[in-house]
Design a protein around this motif. Structure first.
Motif, PDB file in Angstrom:
ATOM      1  N   TYR A 177      37.047  27.569  42.785  1.00 24.16           N
ATOM      2  CA  TYR A 177      37.704  28.710  42.152  1.00 24.16           C
ATOM      3  C   TYR A 177      39.125  28.807  42.661  1.00 24.16           C
ATOM      4  N   MET A 178      40.082  28.836  41.730  1.00 24.24           N
ATOM      5  CA  MET A 178      41.480  28.975  42.096  1.00 24.24           C
ATOM      6  C   MET A 178      42.001  30.287  41.541  1.00 24.24           C
ATOM      7  N   THR A 179      42.655  31.050  42.393  1.00 22.51           N
ATOM      8  CA  THR A 179      43.135  32.353  41.969  1.00 22.51           C
ATOM      9  C   THR A 179      44.550  32.606  42.457  1.00 22.51           C
ATOM     10  N   GLY A 180      45.268  33.408  41.684  1.00 24.79           N
ATOM     11  CA  GLY A 180      46.601  33.839  42.066  1.00 24.79           C
ATOM     12  C   GLY A 180      46.667  35.346  41.981  1.00 24.79           C
ATOM     13  N   ILE A 181      47.091  35.986  43.081  1.00 25.08           N
ATOM     14  CA  ILE A 181      47.198  37.446  43.086  1.00 25.08           C
ATOM     15  C   ILE A 181      48.640  37.854  42.809  1.00 25.08           C
ATOM     16  N   ASP A 182      48.818  39.101  42.342  1.00 27.05           N
ATOM     17  CA  ASP A 182      50.118  39.543  41.837  1.00 27.05           C
ATOM     18  C   ASP A 182      50.987  40.159  42.935  1.00 27.05           C
ATOM     19  N   THR A 183      51.204  39.406  44.029  1.00 32.16           N
ATOM     20  CA  THR A 183      52.012  39.906  45.128  1.00 32.16           C
ATOM     21  C   THR A 183      52.926  38.802  45.670  1.00 32.16           C
ATOM     22  N   TYR A 184      53.944  39.233  46.403  1.00 26.85           N
ATOM     23  CA  TYR A 184      54.737  38.327  47.228  1.00 26.85           C
ATOM     24  C   TYR A 184      54.286  38.534  48.670  1.00 26.85           C
ATOM     25  N   GLY A 185      54.775  37.693  49.585  1.00 26.59           N
ATOM     26  CA  GLY A 185      54.464  37.872  50.997  1.00 26.59           C
ATOM     27  C   GLY A 185      53.184  37.181  51.402  1.00 26.59           C
ATOM     28  N   THR A 186      52.379  37.841  52.247  1.00 27.82           N
ATOM     29  CA  THR A 186      51.179  37.226  52.805  1.00 27.82           C
ATOM     30  C   THR A 186      50.110  36.965  51.744  1.00 27.82           C
ATOM     31  N   VAL A 187      49.507  35.786  51.821  1.00 24.33           N
ATOM     32  CA  VAL A 187      48.485  35.390  50.847  1.00 24.33           C
ATOM     33  C   VAL A 187      47.188  36.152  51.064  1.00 24.33           C
ATOM     34  N   SER A 188      46.960  36.629  52.283  1.00 30.75           N
ATOM     35  CA  SER A 188      45.695  37.304  52.604  1.00 30.75           C
ATOM     36  C   SER A 188      45.627  38.733  52.075  1.00 30.75           C
TER      37      SER A 188
ATOM     38  N   ILE B 202      45.090  41.982  49.775  1.00 28.98           N
ATOM     39  CA  ILE B 202      44.103  42.337  48.756  1.00 28.98           C
ATOM     40  C   ILE B 202      44.844  42.894  47.550  1.00 28.98           C
ATOM     41  N   SER B 203      44.667  42.256  46.405  1.00 35.98           N
ATOM     42  CA  SER B 203      45.339  42.711  45.195  1.00 35.98           C
ATOM     43  C   SER B 203      44.591  42.190  43.980  1.00 35.98           C
ATOM     44  N   ARG B 204      45.054  42.566  42.795  1.00 32.33           N
ATOM     45  CA  ARG B 204      44.417  42.130  41.556  1.00 32.33           C
ATOM     46  C   ARG B 204      44.577  40.627  41.356  1.00 32.33           C
ATOM     47  N   ALA B 205      43.587  40.024  40.704  1.00 32.40           N
ATOM     48  CA  ALA B 205      43.611  38.575  40.441  1.00 32.40           C
ATOM     49  C   ALA B 205      44.152  38.329  39.040  1.00 32.40           C
ATOM     50  N   ASP B 206      45.392  37.879  38.940  1.00 28.51           N
ATOM     51  CA  ASP B 206      46.002  37.633  37.639  1.00 28.51           C
ATOM     52  C   ASP B 206      45.714  36.237  37.115  1.00 28.51           C
ATOM     53  N   VAL B 207      45.387  35.300  37.999  1.00 28.89           N
ATOM     54  CA  VAL B 207      45.049  33.934  37.602  1.00 28.89           C
ATOM     55  C   VAL B 207      43.633  33.637  38.081  1.00 28.89           C
ATOM     56  N   ASN B 208      42.788  33.186  37.168  1.00 26.93           N
ATOM     57  CA  ASN B 208      41.392  32.895  37.504  1.00 26.93           C
ATOM     58  C   ASN B 208      40.976  31.592  36.830  1.00 26.93           C
ATOM     59  N   LEU B 209      40.842  30.545  37.646  1.00 23.64           N
ATOM     60  CA  LEU B 209      40.508  29.222  37.126  1.00 23.64           C
ATOM     61  C   LEU B 209      39.283  28.663  37.834  1.00 23.64           C
TER      62      LEU B 209
ATOM     63  N   ASN C  86      27.356  45.792  42.427  1.00 25.48           N
ATOM     64  CA  ASN C  86      26.672  47.001  41.965  1.00 25.48           C
ATOM     65  C   ASN C  86      26.206  46.955  40.506  1.00 25.48           C
ATOM     66  N   GLY C  87      26.463  45.852  39.804  1.00 22.16           N
ATOM     67  CA  GLY C  87      26.015  45.723  38.426  1.00 22.16           C
ATOM     68  C   GLY C  87      26.814  46.547  37.430  1.00 22.16           C
ATOM     69  N   LYS C  88      27.972  47.056  37.837  1.00 26.10           N
ATOM     70  CA  LYS C  88      28.797  47.883  36.952  1.00 26.10           C
ATOM     71  C   LYS C  88      29.770  47.021  36.152  1.00 26.10           C
ATOM     72  N   MET C  89      30.157  47.532  34.969  1.00 26.89           N
ATOM     73  CA  MET C  89      31.106  46.805  34.121  1.00 26.89           C
ATOM     74  C   MET C  89      32.526  47.022  34.616  1.00 26.89           C
ATOM     75  N   ASP C  90      33.313  45.933  34.625  1.00 25.16           N
ATOM     76  CA  ASP C  90      34.698  46.024  35.047  1.00 25.16           C
ATOM     77  C   ASP C  90      35.493  44.865  34.453  1.00 25.16           C
ATOM     78  N   LYS C  91      36.801  44.861  34.717  1.00 23.40           N
ATOM     79  CA  LYS C  91      37.637  43.714  34.355  1.00 23.40           C
ATOM     80  C   LYS C  91      37.644  42.740  35.521  1.00 23.40           C
ATOM     81  N   LEU C  92      37.729  41.443  35.199  1.00 23.51           N
ATOM     82  CA  LEU C  92      37.721  40.425  36.242  1.00 23.51           C
ATOM     83  C   LEU C  92      38.840  40.648  37.256  1.00 23.51           C
ATOM     84  N   THR C  93      40.028  40.989  36.792  1.00 22.35           N
ATOM     85  CA  THR C  93      41.149  41.177  37.703  1.00 22.35           C
ATOM     86  C   THR C  93      40.872  42.240  38.761  1.00 22.35           C
TER      87      THR C  93
END
Length: 264
Positions: free
Chosen positions: A1-12, A14-21, A48-55
């Motif tokens: 799984y490759m992901t890109g989050i919508d931030t600059y700075g530290t990769v660690s 926690i933010s939304r996942a804009d790229v999901n491959l 929790n089995g709840k509906m959400d957006k992947l990001t």
């Protein structure tokens, strides 16, 4: 799984996942299947089995995103790689830039780069702005997902070129801290040495999940606020999981297998 989050700075961060491959690799057939899952895809959260957006799943940590994707596509994610705006820019610059064939001519919202229809040489910042763009593309986020796949394919091609792969230790040192992964250094070096030993040519296929968009206020993360969500077509999910199974089983896939999913 490759992901890109919508931030600059530290990769660690926690933010939304804009790229999901989901990147499925067959060392047997020397094939790579890249499955793009749009950020707005409707999923069921694993916790929790709840509906959400992947990001939104990334707000609860990368393990939640991975588990939710595993449930969604009925697969096992062995490894992940996570980067952000700063990381992807630095990685591409360390590779010496990339070559991308764009299907459209447009100007990026961020950076105001002019992208030609056809071949474009890109450094890290231009490539980042290229894959962030959606407003100036005919199919919006769908085209953005396809461009993200094109960038990953271009990075793979550059990374496996003789000039780069024979100097992999220098490249790994240069991009240290640009990405987060659970793959060990020994495992990374083992993959590189395999490529150095056989110098194989790889087939890379791209497919993208599609669905029907709608507005809802029922997502878990933003309950009560009306937002856009894409409900995936069941037929697409079925075909994509079948392709993933082929790769996992060491079977060969062809261009015809991906054509009806808009792939190439």
């Amino acid at each position: 799984y490759m992901t890109g989050i919508d931030t600059y700075g530290t990769v660690s961060a926690i933010s939304r996942a804009d790229v999901n491959l989901a990147v499925c690799v067959s060392p047997i057939q020397k094939q790579i299947l890249i499955v793009s899952i749009p950020r707005d895809t409707q999923i069921t959260l694993h916790k929790n089995g709840k509906m959400d957006k992947l990001t939104h799943s990334a707000m609860y940590g990368i393990n939640e995103t991975i588990s939710s994707i595993e449930d969604f596509l009925d697969l096992k994610v062995n490894y992940y790689a996570k980067t952000n705006f700063s990381g992807i820019t630095n990685i591409i610059d360390a590779l010496g830039g990339v070559t991308i064939d764009s299907p459209y001519e447009f100007t990026t919202l961020h950076g105001h780069y002019h992208i030609n229809k056809g071949i474009n040489q890109m450094d890290g910042d231009k490539a980042l702005c290229f894959v962030r763009e959606r407003y100036n593309l005919p199919s919006g986020d769908y085209d953005r997902g396809r461009n993200q796949q094109k960038l990953l394919k271009a990075m793979l091609n550059k990374a496996m070129s003789p000039k780069i792969i024979t100097n992999f230790q220098r490249i790994l040192t240069a991009i240290e801290g640009c990405f987060e992964t659970n793959m060990s250094s020994d495992e990374i070096k083992s993959l590189i040495n395999m490529q150095l030993d056989d110098n194989a040519e790889w087939d890379v296929f791209n497919v993208q999940l599609d669905g029907k968009g709608y507005m809802t206020d029922q997502t878990y993360s933003m309950h009560g606020t009306s937002i856009y969500v894409m409900k995936p077509y069941a037929s697409y999910v079925k075909k994509i999981t079948k392709l993933i199974d082929c790769v996992e089983n060491g079977d060969k896939i062809t261009e015809n297998d991906v054509k009806d999913l808009g792939g190439e």
